[in-house]
Design a protein around this motif. Structure first.
Motif, short mmCIF file in Angstrom:
data_model
loop_
_atom_site.label_atom_id
_atom_site.label_comp_id
_atom_site.label_asym_id
_atom_site.label_seq_id
_atom_site.Cartn_x
_atom_site.Cartn_y
_atom_site.Cartn_z
N LEU A 102 59.02 30.31 47.96
CA LEU A 102 59.21 28.87 47.78
C LEU A 102 58.06 28.25 47.01
O LEU A 102 58.26 27.32 46.22
CB LEU A 102 59.38 28.20 49.14
N LEU A 103 56.85 28.74 47.23
CA LEU A 103 55.72 28.24 46.45
C LEU A 103 55.88 28.57 44.97
O LEU A 103 55.56 27.76 44.10
CB LEU A 103 54.41 28.83 46.98
N ALA A 104 56.40 29.76 44.68
CA ALA A 104 56.65 30.12 43.29
C ALA A 104 57.73 29.23 42.69
O ALA A 104 57.63 28.81 41.53
CB ALA A 104 57.06 31.59 43.21
N ALA A 105 58.76 28.93 43.47
CA ALA A 105 59.82 28.03 42.98
C ALA A 105 59.27 26.63 42.74
O ALA A 105 59.63 25.98 41.75
CB ALA A 105 60.96 27.99 43.99
N ALA A 106 58.41 26.17 43.62
CA ALA A 106 57.82 24.83 43.47
C ALA A 106 56.97 24.75 42.22
O ALA A 106 56.96 23.73 41.52
CB ALA A 106 56.99 24.47 44.70
N ALA A 107 56.24 25.82 41.91
CA ALA A 107 55.35 25.82 40.75
C ALA A 107 56.11 25.66 39.44
O ALA A 107 55.56 25.16 38.46
CB ALA A 107 54.53 27.11 40.72
N GLU A 108 57.38 26.06 39.43
CA GLU A 108 58.19 25.97 38.22
C GLU A 108 59.12 24.77 38.21
O GLU A 108 59.92 24.61 37.28
CB GLU A 108 59.03 27.25 38.08
N ALA A 109 59.00 23.91 39.23
CA ALA A 109 59.93 22.79 39.38
C ALA A 109 59.22 21.44 39.25
O ALA A 109 57.99 21.35 39.30
CB ALA A 109 60.63 22.89 40.74
#
Length: 310
Positions: A102-109
């Motif tokens: 989820l942190l990786a998804a947040a970084a790209e969003a």
């Protein structure tokens, strides 16, 4: 936040939502879909499926393990298309620990939306520890949505311009520390209020200082009503530049004596969104959320946006 280019056109970062099949994650996905339309961005649904790198499995076992993930994503996609037909949605199944995924998804969003409650066990990952871990570490704003909350249950009507409108609970509430405001949170709140055509209510909480710490002419020597007036003037000065930048947003500034968590809990009653800032922390064991953020996450009924200071 970087922007990618596809075919010569700038592609804006999407609004991401974590889904796990729970009612809370479906509410989060629906909220994210409406916000994506307001921001004119795509929606990305993300599911982290349980993965253990130490286990050696054949293809059949791996396919069985992926089935709950596929079902959760499919259910969420069908739900958001039903409540927000105009949204541009894509899906991703990501193996690995939930918090890291989820942190990786947040970084790209542009922002990440999660359910504030979730299922336990291997098929559900949005349990409290994961959500709090993401909030404490994410580099982008994280919005927590509770199923059945003030704005999560029913889809809102659509305005004349095709953007979902807020009904009944449209105010955006912003918690402001007038001594040390988080500009990122202030900007997020103003931008969100403008996108929704909603009123912004800025709240600052103050507490009387210790008499032993006061010096001649200190504000703490004034009567409480005079202290409140001074804090209100201070808050107004802090927000002046933002009021000028977002002149089309109606702003109501209020100050309250007492703890910040209590003031925000009262102010958020019936609101559409509560926005709070998060300062970076360096603590043993890694970053953690402060007491005010934990209080509003656990007790506020409306969605809560936690915006990190860069």
């Amino acid at each position: 936040m970087s922007r990618s280019t596809v075919g010569g056109a700038v592609k804006l970062p999407p609004v991401a939502a974590g889904v796990d099949g729970s009612a809370e994650s479906l509410a989060a996905a629906a909220w994210a879909a409406r916000e994506a339309v307001r921001r004119e961005r795509a929606l990305r649904l993300v599911h982290a499926w349980y993965w253990n790198p130490r286990q050696e499995e054949d293809g059949a076992a791996d396919a069985v393990r992926r089935q709950p993930a596929a079902q959760a994503v499919r259910q969420a996609e069908e739900h958001v298309r039903a409540v927000c037909p105009g949204v541009d949605v894509s899906c991703a199944q990501v193996p690995g620990p939930a918090t890291a995924a989820l942190l990786a998804a947040a970084a790209e969003a542009d922002l990440l939306v999660l359910g504030s409650r979730g299922m336990s066990g291997f098929t559900g990952f949005l349990v409290g520890s994961v959500a709090l871990g993401v909030v404490a570490r994410a580099a982008r704003p994280v919005v927590l949505v509770r199923a059945g909350g003030a704005t999560a249950a029913a889809p809102p009507p659509v305005r004349g311009d095709g953007v979902p409108a807020d009904t009944g609970h449209g105010d955006v509430v912003l918690g402001v520390d007038a001594d040390d405001p988080c500009d990122e949170a202030v900007e997020f709140a103003f931008e969100t209020a403008r996108n929704r055509r909603a009123r912004l209510r800025a709240v600052h909480a103050w507490q009387p200082p210790d008499l032993l710490d006061l010096g001649p002419g200190d504000i703490g020597l004034m009567p409480a009503c005079r202290q409140a007036e001074d804090w209100l003037g201070y808050l107004s000065a802090v927000l002046q530049v933002w009021r000028e930048k977002y002149s089309d947003v109606e702003v109501l500034e209020t100050v309250a004596e007492g703890r910040a968590s209590r003031a925000l809990l009262r102010a958020a009653t019936g609101a559409g969104l509560l926005v709070v800032g998060r300062r970076p922390t360096a603590r043993p064991g890694g970053p953690r959320t402060g007491p005010v953020i934990r209080a509003v996450i656990h007790h506020v009924d409306c969605p809560v946006a936690v915006v990190p200071r860069r």
